[in-house]
Design a protein around this motif. Sequence first.
Motif, mmCIF file in Angstrom:
data_model
loop_
_atom_site.group_PDB
_atom_site.id
_atom_site.type_symbol
_atom_site.label_atom_id
_atom_site.label_comp_id
_atom_site.label_asym_id
_atom_site.label_seq_id
_atom_site.Cartn_x
_atom_site.Cartn_y
_atom_site.Cartn_z
ATOM 1 N N PHE A 55 -6.270 4.191 -3.107
ATOM 2 C CA PHE A 55 -5.001 4.911 -2.961
ATOM 3 C C PHE A 55 -3.881 4.255 -3.755
ATOM 4 C CE2 PHE A 55 -7.415 5.601 0.992
ATOM 5 C CZ PHE A 55 -7.596 6.975 0.882
ATOM 6 N N VAL B 130 -9.796 12.506 2.316
ATOM 7 C CA VAL B 130 -9.598 11.974 3.667
ATOM 8 C C VAL B 130 -9.154 13.088 4.619
ATOM 9 C CG1 VAL B 130 -8.078 10.503 5.058
ATOM 10 C CG2 VAL B 130 -9.146 9.595 2.998
ATOM 11 N N GLU B 131 -8.159 13.890 4.187
ATOM 12 C CA GLU B 131 -7.646 14.961 5.041
ATOM 13 C C GLU B 131 -8.719 15.996 5.337
ATOM 14 O OE1 GLU B 131 -4.398 16.342 2.689
ATOM 15 O OE2 GLU B 131 -2.954 14.914 3.541
ATOM 16 N N ARG C 210 -5.159 9.477 -7.015
ATOM 17 C CA ARG C 210 -4.727 9.172 -5.641
ATOM 18 C C ARG C 210 -4.784 10.427 -4.776
ATOM 19 N NH1 ARG C 210 -1.376 6.045 -2.157
ATOM 20 N NH2 ARG C 210 -0.299 7.418 -0.709
ATOM 21 N N ILE D 260 -10.503 3.687 6.794
ATOM 22 C CA ILE D 260 -9.879 3.167 5.575
ATOM 23 C C ILE D 260 -9.903 1.646 5.662
ATOM 24 C CG2 ILE D 260 -7.796 3.062 4.170
ATOM 25 C CD1 ILE D 260 -7.080 5.841 5.139
ATOM 26 N N ASN E 238 0.809 -1.220 0.000
ATOM 27 C CA ASN E 238 0.000 0.000 0.000
ATOM 28 C C ASN E 238 0.843 1.271 0.000
ATOM 29 O OD1 ASN E 238 -2.906 -0.673 0.060
ATOM 30 N ND2 ASN E 238 -2.342 -1.863 1.846
ATOM 31 N N SER F 32 -0.463 12.363 3.666
ATOM 32 C CA SER F 32 -0.944 11.934 4.986
ATOM 33 C C SER F 32 -1.324 10.458 5.021
ATOM 34 C CB SER F 32 -2.146 12.785 5.404
ATOM 35 O OG SER F 32 -3.230 12.607 4.509
ATOM 36 N N VAL F 33 -1.875 9.937 3.912
ATOM 37 C CA VAL F 33 -2.269 8.526 3.884
ATOM 38 C C VAL F 33 -1.038 7.627 3.961
ATOM 39 C CG1 VAL F 33 -3.320 6.712 2.479
ATOM 40 C CG2 VAL F 33 -4.450 8.927 2.691
ATOM 41 N N ASP G 45 -8.618 0.855 0.723
ATOM 42 C CA ASP G 45 -7.222 1.165 0.418
ATOM 43 C C ASP G 45 -6.904 1.024 -1.065
ATOM 44 O OD1 ASP G 45 -7.242 -1.625 0.212
ATOM 45 O OD2 ASP G 45 -6.088 -1.945 2.037
ATOM 46 N N ASP H 198 0.304 7.707 7.466
ATOM 47 C CA ASP H 198 -0.544 6.921 8.374
ATOM 48 C C ASP H 198 -0.265 5.429 8.223
ATOM 49 O OD1 ASP H 198 -1.715 9.113 9.492
ATOM 50 O OD2 ASP H 198 -3.585 8.996 8.339
ATOM 51 N N TYR I 239 -8.239 11.454 -3.547
ATOM 52 C CA TYR I 239 -8.769 10.704 -2.400
ATOM 53 C C TYR I 239 -7.996 11.032 -1.115
ATOM 54 C CZ TYR I 239 -11.795 8.098 -5.523
ATOM 55 O OH TYR I 239 -12.771 7.765 -6.436
ATOM 56 N N VAL I 240 -6.700 11.310 -1.249
ATOM 57 C CA VAL I 240 -5.918 11.727 -0.073
ATOM 58 C C VAL I 240 -6.476 13.037 0.479
ATOM 59 C CG1 VAL I 240 -3.675 12.588 0.708
ATOM 60 C CG2 VAL I 240 -3.794 10.555 -0.741
#
Length: 378
Positions: free
Chosen positions: A318, A333-334, A326, A345, A31, A119-120, A315, A123, A329-330
């Motif tokens: 991403f 989420v943020e 990508r 996620i 990932n 950030s993804v 996931d 994480d 979607y990041v």
Amino acid sequence: MKLVRRDLVRGGPGSVKVIPEEDDDMWHVYNLISVGDSVQAVTVRKVIRDLAHGGRDTERVKLKLEIKVENVDYDKEGQVLRIRGKNILENEHVKIGQFHTLEIESHRPLLLRKDIWDSVALDILKQACDPTASADLAVFLMQEGLAHLLLVGRSITTTRARIETSIPRKHGPAVAGYESALKKFFENVLQAFLKNIDFQVVRCVVIASPGFTKDQFRDYLLLEAERRGLRSIIENKSRLVLAHSTSGYKHSLKEVLDAPAVMSLIKDTKAAQEVRALKDFFSMLSNDAARACYGPKHVEVAHERLAIQTLLITDNLFRNSDVATRQKYVKLVESVKDIGGTVHIFSSMHVSGEQLEQLTGVAAILRFPLPDLEDIEM
């Protein structure tokens, strides 16, 4: 996963050196790696050498290569990651610009470079390097003569054992043979239990079956634990949970995790949190459809109106080879987190993630109704 070195800027470029140590770690690395990243690792390559007497010989040599990633493939059965791309590191055996496939396995270090650590990705890295993030739920799915042991981690469900024993029918003179075969079956399941269950990590062990097989096995397990002095089982017998399943096959995992009695006992595990979030979404979709939506367009519009209370996303989204997709979607989420929303996620290696995949991979529970969303094309 062991973090050896970290040299990066949040939202900017940098690299990390890591060593995947468990099954979950390989999934995390899969990932983490995106098209356009570069991965450096030691690989083995066959090299043809000329011999002194004029012949030729093939030799396997270890090489350090760095690949500009063009494709990433994860073999979940073999727990091997294959990364294909062009070599960008000078080497006597593989020219710069030559295509090569790196095979990444457990306990082998790799260096991952990215132009943007979003950030993804950060994480995922944090979760992968958290020593408490290993599989915290074990499920035995059983029926007479067949059992599967599944370890449910934060990101992946792995099959650790499949036990199969031929058991004759229970009637007439065959009763003795039946009892003997059943005892042998339970002993094999017990051995799988001892080999794979670590109560330092596993919070709960669910034993599920149709009929009374689960009860019989638990009784056998506790009796043998007392007889053999298996203290780990004796001291943790309160963590054994019985549940109903329609079979001993892996597809029964979903129904076991859905059972309210099981949910209340495993509520603190990551798998249970995902199952509960998805259950809440489907409940909202049935009872108050204007407060639930799914599909990229509907979720995007709902977010523009600051309506998302809980975002559910897989996931897989991403891992899109298109960087812009990508990043979209990041940012989603943020942004949902920034306005106080909750984000789940889902791993596509979990049954709950597979369910969400069938709904395009993205869905949301809304703070307030948006009935006009139905008029917008998906």
